[in-house]
Design a protein around this motif. Structure first.
Motif, PDB file in Angstrom:
ATOM      1  N   ARG A   1     100.653  34.040 105.244  1.00 60.10           N
ATOM      2  CA  ARG A   1      99.624  34.541 105.382  1.00 60.10           C
ATOM      3  C   ARG A   1      98.563  33.847 105.907  1.00 60.10           C
ATOM      4  NH1 ARG A   1     103.407  38.239 107.448  1.00 60.10           N
ATOM      5  NH2 ARG A   1     104.262  39.601 105.450  1.00 60.10           N
ATOM      6  N   PRO A   2      98.000  34.101 106.706  1.00 59.92           N
ATOM      7  CA  PRO A   2      96.997  33.506 108.147  1.00 59.92           C
ATOM      8  C   PRO A   2      95.618  34.628 106.995  1.00 59.92           C
ATOM      9  CG  PRO A   2      97.528  34.662 109.108  1.00 59.92           C
ATOM     10  CD  PRO A   2      98.581  34.805 108.237  1.00 59.92           C
ATOM     11  N   TYR A   3      95.854  35.408 105.702  1.00 62.76           N
ATOM     12  CA  TYR A   3      94.945  35.618 104.976  1.00 62.76           C
ATOM     13  C   TYR A   3      94.994  35.709 103.773  1.00 62.76           C
ATOM     14  CZ  TYR A   3      98.469  38.892 106.346  1.00 62.76           C
ATOM     15  OH  TYR A   3      98.773  40.159 106.314  1.00 62.76           O
ATOM     16  N   GLN A   4      93.813  36.512 103.104  1.00 60.84           N
ATOM     17  CA  GLN A   4      94.456  36.109 101.363  1.00 60.84           C
ATOM     18  C   GLN A   4      94.093  38.106 101.658  1.00 60.84           C
ATOM     19  OE1 GLN A   4      92.694  33.665  98.845  1.00 60.84           O
ATOM     20  NE2 GLN A   4      93.715  32.094  99.027  1.00 60.84           N
ATOM     21  N   LEU A   5      94.948  37.926 100.427  1.00 56.05           N
ATOM     22  CA  LEU A   5      94.542  39.527  99.707  1.00 56.05           C
ATOM     23  C   LEU A   5      93.790  39.816  98.657  1.00 56.05           C
ATOM     24  CD1 LEU A   5      97.944  41.574 100.761  1.00 56.05           C
ATOM     25  CD2 LEU A   5      95.479  41.775 102.562  1.00 56.05           C
ATOM     26  N   HIS A   6      92.721  40.927  98.604  1.00 59.94           N
ATOM     27  CA  HIS A   6      91.405  41.321  98.090  1.00 59.94           C
ATOM     28  C   HIS A   6      91.940  43.054  97.822  1.00 59.94           C
ATOM     29  CE1 HIS A   6      90.368  37.205  96.335  1.00 59.94           C
ATOM     30  NE2 HIS A   6      90.758  36.707  97.996  1.00 59.94           N
ATOM     31  N   ILE A   7      91.324  43.135  96.624  1.00 62.99           N
ATOM     32  CA  ILE A   7      91.044  44.844  96.520  1.00 62.99           C
ATOM     33  C   ILE A   7      90.705  45.338  96.135  1.00 62.99           C
ATOM     34  CG2 ILE A   7      93.428  45.482  96.785  1.00 62.99           C
ATOM     35  CD1 ILE A   7      94.220  45.825  93.942  1.00 62.99           C
ATOM     36  N   SER A   8      89.609  46.493  96.193  1.00 70.80           N
ATOM     37  CA  SER A   8      88.429  47.700  95.563  1.00 70.80           C
ATOM     38  C   SER A   8      88.792  48.368  94.690  1.00 70.80           C
ATOM     39  CB  SER A   8      86.994  47.690  96.526  1.00 70.80           C
ATOM     40  OG  SER A   8      86.817  46.037  96.597  1.00 70.80           O
ATOM     41  N   PHE A   9      88.691  49.359  94.036  1.00 69.98           N
ATOM     42  CA  PHE A   9      89.122  50.496  93.228  1.00 69.98           C
ATOM     43  C   PHE A   9      88.313  51.350  92.679  1.00 69.98           C
ATOM     44  CE2 PHE A   9      89.894  46.831  91.031  1.00 69.98           C
ATOM     45  CZ  PHE A   9      89.405  46.610  89.792  1.00 69.98           C
ATOM     46  N   GLY A  10      88.600  52.211  92.334  1.00 71.74           N
ATOM     47  CA  GLY A  10      88.023  53.172  91.580  1.00 71.74           C
ATOM     48  C   GLY A  10      88.526  54.323  91.074  1.00 71.74           C
ATOM     49  N   TYR A  11      88.703  54.678  89.949  1.00 69.25           N
ATOM     50  CA  TYR A  11      89.720  55.832  89.169  1.00 69.25           C
ATOM     51  C   TYR A  11      89.146  56.136  87.923  1.00 69.25           C
ATOM     52  CZ  TYR A  11      89.763  51.391  85.479  1.00 69.25           C
ATOM     53  OH  TYR A  11      89.025  50.731  84.350  1.00 69.25           O
ATOM     54  N   ASP A  12      89.553  57.380  87.791  1.00 71.42           N
ATOM     55  CA  ASP A  12      89.286  57.993  86.349  1.00 71.42           C
ATOM     56  C   ASP A  12      90.501  59.525  85.760  1.00 71.42           C
ATOM     57  OD1 ASP A  12      87.539  59.730  84.496  1.00 71.42           O
ATOM     58  OD2 ASP A  12      85.441  59.593  85.872  1.00 71.42           O
ATOM     59  N   ILE A  13      90.602  60.481  85.264  1.00 67.60           N
ATOM     60  CA  ILE A  13      91.151  60.694  84.578  1.00 67.60           C
ATOM     61  C   ILE A  13      90.756  62.483  85.425  1.00 67.60           C
ATOM     62  CG2 ILE A  13      92.157  61.987  82.546  1.00 67.60           C
ATOM     63  CD1 ILE A  13      91.759  59.661  81.102  1.00 67.60           C
ATOM     64  N   PHE A  14      91.951  63.212  85.597  1.00 71.75           N
ATOM     65  CA  PHE A  14      91.594  64.440  86.243  1.00 71.75           C
ATOM     66  C   PHE A  14      92.511  64.903  85.494  1.00 71.75           C
ATOM     67  CE2 PHE A  14      93.670  67.787  88.347  1.00 71.75           C
ATOM     68  CZ  PHE A  14      92.929  68.631  89.183  1.00 71.75           C
ATOM     69  N   THR A  15      91.670  66.334  85.044  1.00 72.07           N
ATOM     70  CA  THR A  15      92.465  67.434  84.303  1.00 72.07           C
ATOM     71  C   THR A  15      92.977  68.542  84.524  1.00 72.07           C
ATOM     72  OG1 THR A  15      91.304  66.637  82.277  1.00 72.07           O
ATOM     73  CG2 THR A  15      92.329  68.578  81.951  1.00 72.07           C
TER      74      THR A  15
END
Length: 386
Positions: free
Chosen positions: A330-344
């Motif tokens: 592809r004419p681009y590169q893919l990068h990601i940002s993320f956030g996560y935690d635990i839900f009870t």
């Protein structure tokens, strides 16, 4: 035998199958394997019902005995193909495991080839059936063995339902069990009353149920990416919000970095490709028991049980992205940002507040590394221009 009953049952079943078939061809379905398997099963069942109807018309008539035997043989072969393909479809419907169902199809195909050869040999040796002077079918001593062979798919379906994932049992298991019971009763009555036509409305009812289930499932799929959509995720969080017991879920929100730049610089087509690539990587990375959906625009949400480290899942996604970026397809590169935690669940905390919480964590992570990520979009375009 009451031909009026046979006409009604067979013609009614054929009509319903034709309607399902025509309407299904018009529907969008990203699961092409499921589509081909269901169409093959419906075609086999349609041929079975048709041959069964013709056989009942010819039996006791002035037709040549050889014609009756030939039609009866085609009916036996087609009906078993219909039963076995339906069992394979139920297996895929229950487990959604392509490799598993393909392996099953190879075994079933070998069994069906052997069975078809045995039916063809019956044209000479008449161990399954023959035709009397009055053109009525006389069942041979081994016809019961043929019936038992036809019931193997029912055993496969029962085992599939027992071993199916918990989520499938909760959402589809009850109705599948009811439909299976209907088929068993229809087959049993058919054997007792000597009317094979009884089973076809039962099988058609199962196809109708499965068809409606597929339509309902497709409503939960994002058309562009083939992954779960916001509706499917909202349905999930509504369900866990009503839980009376405490249960932990690891949830993550993933965002594609510089997605706006991809859209604005390269156009919406490449933006769509980026979303499809991201969804494909997620689908290859997660397990069947995990939940993934397109949350909004270029954001995706993941849910897994807390006994599994969601950070490891994200690490696998980033590794897959690195491999794809290295290919330079592809004419681009893919990068990601993320956030996560635990839900009870049943903890007094709102699921919506929790989602806002991990969304803020994701944006905080994105801002912290925004300047560290250098896209290759502009560089590649400049190189192309030179």
């Amino acid at each position: 035998m009451n031909l009026n009953f046979n006409y009604s049952a067979a013609l009614g079943s054929c009509l319903v199958i034709i309607i399902i078939f025509i309407d299904y061809l018009r529907k969008f379905n990203t699961d092409y394997f499921q589509r081909k398997l269901l169409i093959a099963a419906m075609c086999a069942v349609f041929l079975s019902v048709s041959f069964d109807l013709v056989r009942n018309i010819l039996e006791g008539s002035n037709a040549a005995a050889g014609v009756i035997i030939f039609v009866m043989s085609l009916y036996l072969i087609a009906s078993n193909f219909g039963f076995y393909l339906s069992a394979a479809f139920i297996d895929y419907f229950a487990h959604n495991n392509l490799d598993r169902t393909r392996k099953m199809l190879r075994v079933l195909f070998i069994l069906l080839v052997i069975y078809s050869a045995i039916v063809i040999l019956n044209l000479r040796y008449f161990y399954f059936f023959s035709v009397s002077a009055a053109n009525n079918i006389i069942y041979g001593e081994f016809y019961t063995h043929q019936i038992l062979f036809s019931f193997i798919p029912l055993l496969i379906i029962i085992i599939d339902i027992i071993r199916a994932p918990k989520q499938f049992k909760l959402t589809q298991g009850t109705m599948i069990n009811i439909c299976l019971l209907i088929i068993v009763l229809g087959a049993a009555l058919g054997i007792i009353m000597g009317k094979s036509t009884i089973v076809w409305p039962c099988i058609t009812a199962v196809f109708l149920f499965i068809y409606f289930s597929i339509i309902k499932s497709n409503l939960k799929v994002d058309v562009l990416t083939g992954i779960g959509n916001r509706y499917s995720f909202d349905e999930f969080i509504k369900r866990i919000s009503r839980q009376n017991t405490k249960e932990d879920y690891s949830m993550a929100i993933i965002d594609i970095d510089h997605f706006t730049e991809i859209n604005e610089t390269l156009g919406n087509h490449e933006g769509d490709n980026a979303l499809r690539d991201m969804a494909a990587i997620i689908k290859r990375t997660i397990r069947q028991s995990d939940i993934a959906a397109r949350y909004e625009d270029d954001e995706f949400v993941l849910v897994t049980s807390t006994k599994d480290n969601i950070q490891r899942m994200i690490d696998r996604i980033e590794e897959a992205l690195e491999k794809q970026n290295a290919l330079r397809d592809r004419p681009y590169q893919l990068h990601i940002s993320f956030g996560y935690d635990i839900f009870t669940t049943n903890s007094g905390h709102s699921i919506r507040e929790f989602l806002n919480h991990i969304d803020r964590l994701m944006y905080k992570y994105k801002e912290a590394r925004r300047k560290q990520i250098v896209t290759v979009i502009t560089a590649k375009l400049n190189n192309a221009a030179e």
